[in-house]
Write an enzyme that holds these catalytic residues in place. Structure first.
Site, short mmCIF file in Angstrom:
data_model
loop_
_atom_site.label_atom_id
_atom_site.label_comp_id
_atom_site.label_asym_id
_atom_site.label_seq_id
_atom_site.Cartn_x
_atom_site.Cartn_y
_atom_site.Cartn_z
CG HIS A 1 -18.35 12.04 6.02
ND1 HIS A 1 -19.02 13.22 5.86
CD2 HIS A 1 -17.05 12.37 6.21
CE1 HIS A 1 -18.15 14.23 5.93
NE2 HIS A 1 -16.95 13.73 6.15
CG LEU B 1 -1.65 10.44 2.94
CD1 LEU B 1 -2.55 11.32 3.80
CD2 LEU B 1 -0.53 11.29 2.35
CB ALA B 2 -0.12 4.73 6.29
N GLY B 3 1.61 4.26 3.73
CA GLY B 3 2.58 3.43 3.04
C GLY B 3 3.69 4.22 2.39
N GLY C 1 0.84 -1.19 0.00
CA GLY C 1 0.00 0.00 0.00
C GLY C 1 0.87 1.24 0.00
CG HIS D 1 -15.81 8.90 5.12
ND1 HIS D 1 -15.36 9.16 3.84
CD2 HIS D 1 -14.99 9.59 5.95
CE1 HIS D 1 -14.32 9.99 3.90
NE2 HIS D 1 -14.06 10.24 5.16
CD GLU E 1 -9.82 3.71 6.45
OE1 GLU E 1 -11.05 3.51 6.53
OE2 GLU E 1 -9.29 4.29 5.48
NE ARG F 1 -15.84 13.31 9.46
CZ ARG F 1 -14.75 13.01 8.76
NH1 ARG F 1 -14.34 11.74 8.71
NH2 ARG F 1 -14.06 13.93 8.14
NE ARG G 1 -11.23 9.07 9.95
CZ ARG G 1 -11.42 10.14 9.17
NH1 ARG G 1 -10.91 11.32 9.52
NH2 ARG G 1 -12.14 10.06 8.07
#
Length: 662
Positions: free
Chosen positions: A270, A47-49, A44, A426, A450, A334, A460
């Protein structure tokens, strides 16, 4: 309750505010010469990966990165709109690391792990510094300082943003860092590859089986450690705001190899999405939560009022969030905003042709901004028309691409008429259980962003997904992975013709052959839609015991039918998107059952998990802290067979209270 002996969160000792500092100062390290001999697989490249792969390669590790898109730039992180949180206190409005920590714990309805959330809050400021250094074009005030706006569940402005395309800009920053390492030869990039299984050697994760999605060829890849950065599982509902390719397969294969799955029933709905328009839809479109900064949410006070919004006088409008939650108004979290919208529509106050929508109205904001502009320009007698023109210019600067997107999809101009919105699936707060080091219950197997359960509890807060993904990749895993790899420096690369790799590849091939041999009459989407409808109706915004029990049996029956009647055209040894989907839906059919089992087991309401039997007289979520203040970590034992392990949640630095935003 006591924490299961199978779960060790490895939380450092000491004061909460000192745990991360102490950990970084004492964690075992891997010296530069040894790093060059250690291989890490990152699955992946969102952003994290991307941030993890770039950071680990920068440190000297050999990294292999995998994504099923044609480029890391197409990861679903690109779709995030509104912003990223950080406790910078630029507005001097009382923000702090502790307040961000408290808001996140409270927003998650006291179902998140204290130590992880505080660490997230601590490193949040560094995320902004890192991204600014990469050239991310955050919005700025007139004087040049970075701008902030508010998101739900907070009373301060801590959300940094780049118009309505923050995720795209942050991903481009991480992608640039990743590509730099690719260019230097420190990262080997595998695009159009999907992870099909984890390879276990002597009880440790030592590699993956990946499928080349262009040729259909299966490949074996070794790694001293494997990082799963594969996002959430919201597409189990079929209709969601997730990219259509988003799936649970990597996490689910890890689960079946021994990684416990944490809190699978925690799904975020969401509140500000474009309503469903018909059965033809394959996904839903998110309208950023940032719109709730300036937009006012309302419905008519009269049931089944079919008048256009402009013809409904102010005194005949119900601004129900402002009425019910005066302290936070339209900026409640949310889960609360979503349930409130559903309640109004269920009671007959919905708008639009489907009556499954509420209004998000910018008329007041446009006039307010217009008056501000008129004052700046010395226009003391500006007409309403002039105020609207100037106000629309300000709104366009802040939210223009979101307004354009809404108009393209609906054909309505939100500058002239209110948007119509309704809740949609979401984000998923559940995910693979990880300890403080982000390692799963499988040694050497990590989950970031996530894909793990750790930071958001049962709900969240907006703008915290980007925060967590970047925190995990840039600032957490580079430290914590050393605790494991420092004991692995004598391990040589394991040949991929080892029996464990051969057996893992054969198991994957057998599954593919089984899918291709069915040759049934129904498409993959047919089963995915059926599963999604069961999940939305019985494990969606509201759940109850009877519905969940029905859903479990219905999913079992649907899974049986899928494996006997699905139709997959084409061949396995070629580019075959239907085969890709079939393998993913097969995993969703198993995950959906576990989600319902988890929801049925949790006899309380908290955050995104709303059991109709457990609510207050005002219709709010009613927690049971005495019996359910734990992480539900499920162990896979076999088909439809899961064992529950509990991690007790202990709060030493905040007082657990009934969540109130009134």
């Amino acid at each position: 309750m006591a924490t299961s002996p199978r779960l060790d969160a490895k939380i450092p000792d000491g004061q909460l505010s000192e745990k991360w500092t102490k950990f970084r100062s004492t964690v075992p390290l891997v010296n530069p010469a040894n790093k060059r001999n250690i291989e890490i697989i990152v699955v992946g490249t969102g952003l994290a990966g991307a941030s993890a792969a770039a950071s680990l390669a920068e440190m000297g590790y050999k990294v292999k990165a995998f994504c099923f898109q044609d480029s890391p730039r197409r990861a679903h992180s690109i779709a995030a709109q509104g912003g990223v949180n950080a406790a910078k206190n630029y507005q001097n409005d009382g923000d702090s690391v502790y307040r961000l920590f408290y808001d996140t714990i409270k927003g998650g309805d006291y179902r998140a792990r204290e130590a992880n959330v505080h660490r997230l809050s601590e490193v949040s400021g560094s995320i902004i510094d890192q991204c600014v250094a990469q050239g991310v074009p955050f919005a700025r005030e007139y004087g040049g300082l970075l701008s902030n706006r508010s998101f739900g569940g907070t009373q301060v402005q801590r959300t940094f943003y780049a118009a309505g395309q923050t995720g795209q800009q942050l991903l481009l920053g991480a992608y640039s860092a990743l590509q730099r390492q690719v260019g230097l030869g420190n990262v080997e990039m595998f695009t159009r590859h999907e992870m099909m299984d984890v390879v276990m050697v002597d009880g440790k994760a030592r590699g993956i089986i990946a499928r080349d999605l262009i040729s259909g060829k299966l490949e074996r890849h070794f790694g001293h450690a494997v990082l799963l950065c594969t996002g959430g599982y919201g597409n189990v509902f079929y209709l969601s705001t997730n990219a259509m390719g988003s799936n649970v397969t990597a996490a689910w294969k890890a689960h079946k190899k021994g990684a416990f799955f944490g809190n699978p029933c925690y799904t975020q709905i969401h509140p500000t999405c474009i309503p469903v328009s018909g059965d033809h839809q394959s996904k839903l479109t998110l309208m950023s939560e940032s719109l709730r900064n300036d937009g006012r949410i309302w419905v008519p006070k009269k049931k089944d009022d079919n008048r256009p919004a402009a013809q409904i006088p102010e005194d005949e409008r119900d601004y129900y969030l402002e009425r019910r939650y005066p302290a936070f108004g339209n900026l409640v979290p949310r889960d609360i905003a979503s349930r409130a919208a559903k309640e109004r529509c269920d009671e007959g106050y919905g708008v639009g042709a489907s009556k499954k929508a509420v209004y998000l109205d910018f008329a007041a904001a446009i006039l307010r901004y217009g008056r501000g502009e008129a004052t700046k320009r010395g226009m003391h007698n500006a007409s309403t028309e002039e105020l609207q023109v100037m106000g629309k210019e300000v709104v366009k600067e802040k939210y223009g691409n979101l307004f354009d997107m809404y108009k393209q999809i609906t054909g309505e101009d939100p500058y002239e008429v209110p948007m119509r919105i309704y809740p949609a699936v979401h984000y998923t707060m559940g995910g693979l259980w990880v300890d403080y080091n982000l390692m799963t219950t499988v040694p050497g197997l990590y989950a970031l962003g996530e894909a793990n359960f750790s930071d958001h509890g049962a709900n969240r807060l907006g703008a915290s997904a980007l925060m967590q993904g970047l925190a995990d990749g840039y600032f957490v895993i580079p430290y914590t992975i050393g605790a494991y790899l420092s004991g692995d420096i004598r391990t040589k690369a394991i040949p991929t013709d080892a029996p464990e790799f051969v057996a893992a590849e054969k198991a994957v091939q057998d599954t593919i052959d089984q899918l291709m041999s069915i040759k049934g009459t129904k498409s993959v989407d047919y089963y995915h839609k059926k599963l999604g409808l069961i999940m939305w109706d019985k494990c969606g915004m509201a759940r109850n015991e009877a519905g969940l029990k029905e859903a479990i049996e219905e999913i079992k029956a649907l899974r049986k039918e899928f494996w006997s009647n699905v139709r997959i055209p084409g061949d396995a040894n070629e580019f075959n998107p239907e085969l890709e989907k079939a393998a993913r839906v097969a995993d969703f059919l198993e995950l959906g059952e576990l989600m319902c089992i988890d929801a049925l087991n949790r006899n309380e309401s908290c955050g995104g998990h709303f059991r109709e039997e457990y609510q207050t007289e005002e219709g709010e979520a009613k927690r049971d802290d005495e019996n359910y203040a734990y992480v539900a970590a499920w162990e896979y034992k076999g088909d439809s067979d899961y064992e529950l392990h509990k991690e007790e949640l202990v709060y030493e630095n905040i007082k657990i209270a009934q969540r109130s935003y009134k």
